[in-house]
Design a protein around this motif. Structure first.
Motif, PDB file in Angstrom:
ATOM      1  N   ARG A 259       2.569  19.079  20.878  1.00  0.00           N
ATOM      2  CA  ARG A 259       1.557  20.346  20.668  1.00  0.00           C
ATOM      3  C   ARG A 259       2.257  21.588  20.252  1.00  0.00           C
ATOM      4  O   ARG A 259       1.874  22.771  20.451  1.00  0.00           O
TER       5      ARG A 259
ATOM      6  N   SER B  71       3.179  24.439  17.940  1.00  0.00           N
ATOM      7  CA  SER B  71       2.779  24.874  16.829  1.00  0.00           C
ATOM      8  C   SER B  71       3.587  25.324  15.481  1.00  0.00           C
ATOM      9  O   SER B  71       3.013  25.275  14.426  1.00  0.00           O
ATOM     10  N   THR B  72       4.931  25.308  15.836  1.00  0.00           N
ATOM     11  CA  THR B  72       5.859  25.854  15.055  1.00  0.00           C
ATOM     12  C   THR B  72       6.903  24.765  14.555  1.00  0.00           C
ATOM     13  O   THR B  72       7.410  25.086  13.630  1.00  0.00           O
TER      14      THR B  72
ATOM     15  N   MET C   7       6.934  23.775  10.748  1.00  0.00           N
ATOM     16  CA  MET C   7       7.488  24.968   9.869  1.00  0.00           C
ATOM     17  C   MET C   7       9.022  24.681   9.937  1.00  0.00           C
ATOM     18  O   MET C   7       9.835  24.912   8.899  1.00  0.00           O
ATOM     19  N   TRP C   8       9.669  24.397  11.121  1.00  0.00           N
ATOM     20  CA  TRP C   8      11.076  24.569  11.333  1.00  0.00           C
ATOM     21  C   TRP C   8      11.763  23.412  10.448  1.00  0.00           C
ATOM     22  O   TRP C   8      12.524  23.394   9.932  1.00  0.00           O
TER      23      TRP C   8
ATOM     24  N   ARG D 189      10.406  22.049   8.150  1.00  0.00           N
ATOM     25  CA  ARG D 189      10.148  22.489   6.534  1.00  0.00           C
ATOM     26  C   ARG D 189      11.768  23.351   6.087  1.00  0.00           C
ATOM     27  O   ARG D 189      12.234  23.158   5.234  1.00  0.00           O
TER      28      ARG D 189
ATOM     29  N   ARG E 110       5.220  31.402  19.191  1.00  0.00           N
ATOM     30  CA  ARG E 110       4.345  30.632  19.651  1.00  0.00           C
ATOM     31  C   ARG E 110       3.164  31.455  20.436  1.00  0.00           C
ATOM     32  O   ARG E 110       2.039  31.246  20.802  1.00  0.00           O
TER      33      ARG E 110
ATOM     34  N   ALA F  13       0.765  32.782  17.891  1.00  0.00           N
ATOM     35  CA  ALA F  13      -0.057  31.680  17.417  1.00  0.00           C
ATOM     36  C   ALA F  13      -1.073  31.311  18.566  1.00  0.00           C
ATOM     37  O   ALA F  13      -2.249  31.063  18.124  1.00  0.00           O
TER      38      ALA F  13
ATOM     39  N   PHE G  27      10.633  32.018   2.033  1.00  0.00           N
ATOM     40  CA  PHE G  27      10.325  30.962   2.858  1.00  0.00           C
ATOM     41  C   PHE G  27       9.309  31.384   3.863  1.00  0.00           C
ATOM     42  O   PHE G  27       8.290  31.110   3.926  1.00  0.00           O
TER      43      PHE G  27
ATOM     44  N   LEU H 102       0.102  28.281  11.152  1.00  0.00           N
ATOM     45  CA  LEU H 102       0.522  27.589  12.289  1.00  0.00           C
ATOM     46  C   LEU H 102      -0.472  26.820  13.303  1.00  0.00           C
ATOM     47  O   LEU H 102      -0.221  26.255  14.206  1.00  0.00           O
TER      48      LEU H 102
END
Lengths: 141, 141
Positions: free
Chosen positions: A105, A107-108, A111-112, A114, B12, B15, B122, B131
């Motif tokens: 769960r 949310s980030t 992104m990390w 990628r 977080r 978000a 990026f 997110l």
DNA sequence: TGCTTATCCGATGAGTATAATCGGGTAAGG
DNA sequence: CCTTACCCGATTATACTCATCGGATAAGCA
């Protein structure tokens, strides 16, 4: 600042080795002077490079260090992963890291992931040869 | 690891704010519980966000924090540059850094510059909205 | 006017990592 | 056997992160 002095120094030392070596051994004393790095400090870091097989070290008079591959075959990513431990932007993406219980769960996380891929691909696309100054121009032109 | 806990926590929290806020104020106590972050620690970091105008803080009953822009308008790069100070890979590329005397003969500088650009681009290409979990699917299909 | 809630603020401390120094040990050549 | 140069361990200074604690301030509400 993301990259430690250790990593930055090692890159400059290896680039210097690539530039000034024609197969013979180069003493760290010379490189430390050229690069304005503390000899004692860099001496302490070099064993990491010899143990990984990146360079050869030879004791005694006429000794020093030597690359054992052509500069094109040293990827910056490989060097930095060795000296920095990891290029991962966050702890949970480091190799062998304990998995995070919130991964499902978080949310980030994606992104990390990628960014991690992007950074590794960038540094793997640059080699030691790319850090060298351009060779003198052909005098013919 | 490149990104500190401060930066990761703030992302977080923001978000979470974006996800649970419909214009009203959300107390940090709720977010700290949902995100499993120490309330006292995140309380200490939030003033950075209010002072920069990213969020509004309101004291007292019914108070808390609130985004003051739509989530699409928060670029991750903007947030990280604020909380981390800088995204620069090396000290000499940080804003306001004392210029390095070796810049003209540094073999690695141009590579660091290219990576710095890549990283900033990026993170500026991702927004808080990216997110958030995908909205529930249209029940019609 | 108080009570409750919640942001805000400062001091403090534990822990960790980096950067660097020092002194000496070991191998190799002349 | 002397010099050179890599190698190794212990130690230290410094700085930063992460976190806790206690309380001050502001705002709503009865």
């Amino acid at each position: 600042m993301m990259i430690s002095s250790r990593g930055r120094y090692v890159l400059r030392v290896l680039a210097d080795l690539a530039q000034h070596s024609g197969g013979e051994y180069i003493p760290m004393k010379d490189i430390a002077e050229r690069q304005e790095i503390s000899l004692k400090y860099i001496e302490k870091i070099m064993p990491v490079l010899t143990k990984s097989g990146m360079v050869d070290g030879l004791h005694g008079k006429g000794g020093g260090y030597r690359l054992n591959r052509p500069p094109e075959e040293y990827k910056i990513g490989e060097i930095l992963r060795l000296t920095e431990g990891s290029l991962a932007p966050v702890h949970c993406l480091e190799t062998g890291a304990s998995p995070c219980g919130r991964a499902d769960r978080c949310s980030t996380l994606s992104m990390w992931r990628r960014f991690d891929k992007l950074a590794n691909e960038f540094f793997d696309s640059v080699s030691l040869a790319d850090l060298l100054p351009p060779p003198p121009h052909d005098p013919e032109t």
